[in-house]
Design an enzyme around this catalytic site. Sequence first.
Site, PDB file in Angstrom:
ATOM      1  CD  GLU A  99      13.558   0.083   8.895  1.00 57.94           C
ATOM      2  OE1 GLU A  99      12.659   0.794   8.403  1.00 57.94           O
ATOM      3  OE2 GLU A  99      13.877  -1.023   8.438  1.00 57.94           O
ATOM      4  CE1 TYR A 148       4.486  -6.195  16.044  1.00 56.85           C
ATOM      5  CE2 TYR A 148       4.251  -7.847  14.324  1.00 56.85           C
ATOM      6  CZ  TYR A 148       3.903  -7.346  15.561  1.00 56.85           C
ATOM      7  OH  TYR A 148       2.965  -8.002  16.330  1.00 56.85           O
ATOM      8  CG  HIS A 195       7.857  -0.957  10.587  1.00 58.53           C
ATOM      9  ND1 HIS A 195       8.678  -1.442   9.601  1.00 58.53           N
ATOM     10  CD2 HIS A 195       8.023   0.383  10.565  1.00 58.53           C
ATOM     11  CE1 HIS A 195       9.314  -0.446   9.024  1.00 58.53           C
ATOM     12  NE2 HIS A 195       8.944   0.679   9.602  1.00 58.53           N
ATOM     13  NE  ARG A 241       2.286 -10.412   2.174  1.00 58.78           N
ATOM     14  CZ  ARG A 241       2.722 -10.981   1.070  1.00 58.78           C
ATOM     15  NH1 ARG A 241       1.867 -11.306   0.122  1.00 58.78           N
ATOM     16  NH2 ARG A 241       4.010 -11.221   0.888  1.00 58.78           N
ATOM     17  N   GLY A 242       3.829  -8.348   5.734  1.00 62.48           N
ATOM     18  CA  GLY A 242       4.850  -9.280   6.229  1.00 62.48           C
ATOM     19  C   GLY A 242       5.103 -10.334   5.168  1.00 62.48           C
ATOM     20  CG  ASP A 243       8.798 -11.203   3.526  1.00 57.29           C
ATOM     21  OD1 ASP A 243       8.232 -10.730   2.517  1.00 57.29           O
ATOM     22  OD2 ASP A 243       9.892 -10.811   3.947  1.00 57.29           O
ATOM     23  CE1 TYR A 273       8.414  -4.445  -1.108  1.00 55.92           C
ATOM     24  CE2 TYR A 273       6.157  -3.658  -1.413  1.00 55.92           C
ATOM     25  CZ  TYR A 273       7.113  -4.271  -0.627  1.00 55.92           C
ATOM     26  OH  TYR A 273       6.787  -4.708   0.632  1.00 55.92           O
ATOM     27  CG  HIS A 319       5.937  -7.593  -3.316  1.00 55.08           C
ATOM     28  ND1 HIS A 319       5.646  -8.941  -3.401  1.00 55.08           N
ATOM     29  CD2 HIS A 319       6.275  -7.367  -2.022  1.00 55.08           C
ATOM     30  CE1 HIS A 319       5.786  -9.490  -2.212  1.00 55.08           C
ATOM     31  NE2 HIS A 319       6.159  -8.553  -1.349  1.00 55.08           N
ATOM     32  CD  GLN A 335      24.794  -4.497   5.195  1.00 56.57           C
ATOM     33  OE1 GLN A 335      25.956  -4.088   5.277  1.00 56.57           O
ATOM     34  NE2 GLN A 335      23.754  -3.692   5.335  1.00 56.57           N
TER      35      GLN A 335
HETATM   36  P1  FAD Z   1       1.136  -5.953   0.262  1.00 58.10           P
HETATM   37  O1  FAD Z   1       0.852  -4.511   0.098  1.00 58.10           O
HETATM   38  O2  FAD Z   1       0.009  -6.824   0.706  1.00 58.10           O
HETATM   39  O3  FAD Z   1       1.726  -6.485  -1.136  1.00 58.10           O
HETATM   40  C1  FAD Z   1       2.269  -7.801  -1.229  1.00 58.10           C
HETATM   41  C2  FAD Z   1       1.994  -8.367  -2.619  1.00 58.10           C
HETATM   42  O4  FAD Z   1       0.578  -8.590  -2.786  1.00 58.10           O
HETATM   43  C3  FAD Z   1       2.396  -7.447  -3.769  1.00 58.10           C
HETATM   44  O5  FAD Z   1       2.837  -8.262  -4.839  1.00 58.10           O
HETATM   45  C4  FAD Z   1       1.088  -6.739  -4.138  1.00 58.10           C
HETATM   46  O6  FAD Z   1       1.062  -6.290  -5.483  1.00 58.10           O
HETATM   47  C5  FAD Z   1       0.080  -7.846  -3.909  1.00 58.10           C
HETATM   48  N1  FAD Z   1      -1.256  -7.355  -3.515  1.00 58.10           N
HETATM   49  C6  FAD Z   1      -1.525  -6.302  -2.711  1.00 58.10           C
HETATM   50  N2  FAD Z   1      -2.855  -6.187  -2.538  1.00 58.10           N
HETATM   51  C7  FAD Z   1      -3.435  -7.192  -3.237  1.00 58.10           C
HETATM   52  C8  FAD Z   1      -4.770  -7.622  -3.439  1.00 58.10           C
HETATM   53  N3  FAD Z   1      -5.796  -6.949  -2.883  1.00 58.10           N
HETATM   54  N4  FAD Z   1      -5.004  -8.715  -4.218  1.00 58.10           N
HETATM   55  C9  FAD Z   1      -3.970  -9.397  -4.784  1.00 58.10           C
HETATM   56  N5  FAD Z   1      -2.666  -9.035  -4.628  1.00 58.10           N
HETATM   57  C10 FAD Z   1      -2.405  -7.956  -3.857  1.00 58.10           C
HETATM   58  N6  FAD Z   1       8.473  -7.016   6.988  1.00 58.10           N
HETATM   59  C11 FAD Z   1       8.350  -7.338   8.305  1.00 58.10           C
HETATM   60  O7  FAD Z   1       8.104  -8.499   8.643  1.00 58.10           O
HETATM   61  N7  FAD Z   1       8.487  -6.368   9.280  1.00 58.10           N
HETATM   62  C12 FAD Z   1       8.758  -5.074   8.982  1.00 58.10           C
HETATM   63  O8  FAD Z   1       8.895  -4.236   9.889  1.00 58.10           O
HETATM   64  C13 FAD Z   1       8.898  -4.704   7.595  1.00 58.10           C
HETATM   65  N8  FAD Z   1       9.133  -3.416   7.228  1.00 58.10           N
HETATM   66  C14 FAD Z   1       9.182  -3.081   5.893  1.00 58.10           C
HETATM   67  C15 FAD Z   1       9.337  -1.739   5.533  1.00 58.10           C
HETATM   68  C16 FAD Z   1       9.401  -1.371   4.178  1.00 58.10           C
HETATM   69  C17 FAD Z   1       9.563   0.079   3.801  1.00 58.10           C
HETATM   70  C18 FAD Z   1       9.329  -2.373   3.171  1.00 58.10           C
HETATM   71  C19 FAD Z   1       9.424  -2.004   1.726  1.00 58.10           C
HETATM   72  C20 FAD Z   1       9.141  -3.711   3.529  1.00 58.10           C
HETATM   73  C21 FAD Z   1       9.050  -4.083   4.890  1.00 58.10           C
HETATM   74  N9  FAD Z   1       8.861  -5.406   5.274  1.00 58.10           N
HETATM   75  C22 FAD Z   1       8.740  -5.734   6.616  1.00 58.10           C
HETATM   76  C23 FAD Z   1       8.751  -6.469   4.263  1.00 58.10           C
HETATM   77  C24 FAD Z   1       7.291  -6.688   3.816  1.00 58.10           C
HETATM   78  O9  FAD Z   1       6.538  -7.226   4.886  1.00 58.10           O
HETATM   79  C25 FAD Z   1       7.316  -7.658   2.625  1.00 58.10           C
HETATM   80  O10 FAD Z   1       7.906  -7.042   1.520  1.00 58.10           O
HETATM   81  C26 FAD Z   1       5.987  -8.321   2.275  1.00 58.10           C
HETATM   82  O11 FAD Z   1       6.263  -9.391   1.369  1.00 58.10           O
HETATM   83  C27 FAD Z   1       4.985  -7.411   1.591  1.00 58.10           C
HETATM   84  O12 FAD Z   1       4.460  -6.513   2.459  1.00 58.10           O
HETATM   85  P2  FAD Z   1       3.489  -5.328   1.923  1.00 58.10           P
HETATM   86  O13 FAD Z   1       2.966  -4.641   3.114  1.00 58.10           O
HETATM   87  O14 FAD Z   1       4.152  -4.561   0.869  1.00 58.10           O
HETATM   88  O15 FAD Z   1       2.314  -6.242   1.266  1.00 58.10           O
END
Ligand code: FAD
Length: 291
Positions: free
Chosen positions: A17, A49, A77, A107-109, A148, A152, A215
């Site tokens: 990555e 991203y 991403h 989704r992003g944080d 996760y 998560h 880190q």
């Molecule tokens: P989601 O899949 O939406 O999940 C987030 C939370 O919402 C979880 O608790 C899930 O159980 C819950 N949830 C999901 N769907 C629903 C629903 N329909 N109703 C209610 N609750 C729901 N961040 C960046 O900004 N840029 C990056 O490039 C980046 N790369 C990453 C790569 C990897 C492999 C990982 C593991 C994380 C990365 N992240 C990145 C961090 C990520 O954006 C965060 O962890 C974020 O908080 C959650 O993203 P997600 O796509 O998993 O969200």
Amino acid sequence: MKLTERLNQDTLSLSFEVFPPKTDTAFESVKHATEEIAKLRPSFMSVTYGAGGGTSRYTLEIAKTIKEHYGVPTLAHLTCVSSTRETVRRKIEEIRAAGIQNVMALRGDIPQGMEQEDRSHWDYRHAVELVRELRESNADLCIGGACYPEIHPESQNQKEDIRYLKEKVDAGCSFLTTQMFFDNNLLYNFLYKIREAGITVPIIPGVMPITNGNQVERAIKLSGSFMPQRFKSLVDKFGASPAAMKQAGIAYATDQIIDLFANGVTNVHVYSMNKPDVAAAIQRNLSDILG
Ligand code: FAD
């Protein structure tokens, strides 16, 4: 090349990555790091991203360069949090125009301090909605999602997290990449549970080599990962010495990867954080193991 073609092969491989630069002036050094990592011929390289301190502006440019100039399959991403539908659709069009075939839908944080009611006008609340948007677009994409092993941080429990994960996969994810973890047993337990829940797509475990003592705190805070005693002892002993910590961190990550391969994993994603020397050292350690 779509990553699913690669992931369905039996040979053992590593992917790496990189994250885009924070500023324009840092672009050249990121470009150099990317080129050096690409020379290792990984199975693919992902470009984050706006994560890990990088901005989102250069993600596509770097991903395109990896694919076209270095001939390595690339995964760009994309996040949707606080973006409008219009912005996301424009991004998807840019991805299509750039010839990128693999997208990690995230989704992003949630920005710190943002209340639930402030999010009521958002076009996207969860990654599943971005997956649907990508799937319904006219771009022919291989879509990945995040998962996760230690749940998560926003989830109430693992059952709920896996239920939403299944929904995300059913919406169109062809593979999942995991959050970092430092105890492989957590991954094996997670794999058992998601397979039981009917999630059958390839899972790419993500391993982060911790190569400097400072880190550790940040990585653990971001990921919420459990630190096994073996790992804690290593940081306690070598954390203050940069060279020793680097060597120990690479050895720990190598050990984790060997165990994953020995237990049926075929591709491990290394969170190499723009460090070609770390990526190269891990690859060297596995020279007779990798296919
Ligand atoms: P989601 O899949 O939406 O999940 C987030 C939370 O919402 C979880 O608790 C899930 O159980 C819950 N949830 C999901 N769907 C629903 C629903 N329909 N109703 C209610 N609750 C729901 N961040 C960046 O900004 N840029 C990056 O490039 C980046 N790369 C990453 C790569 C990897 C492999 C990982 C593991 C994380 C990365 N992240 C990145 C961090 C990520 O954006 C965060 O962890 C974020 O908080 C959650 O993203 P997600 O796509 O998993 O969200």
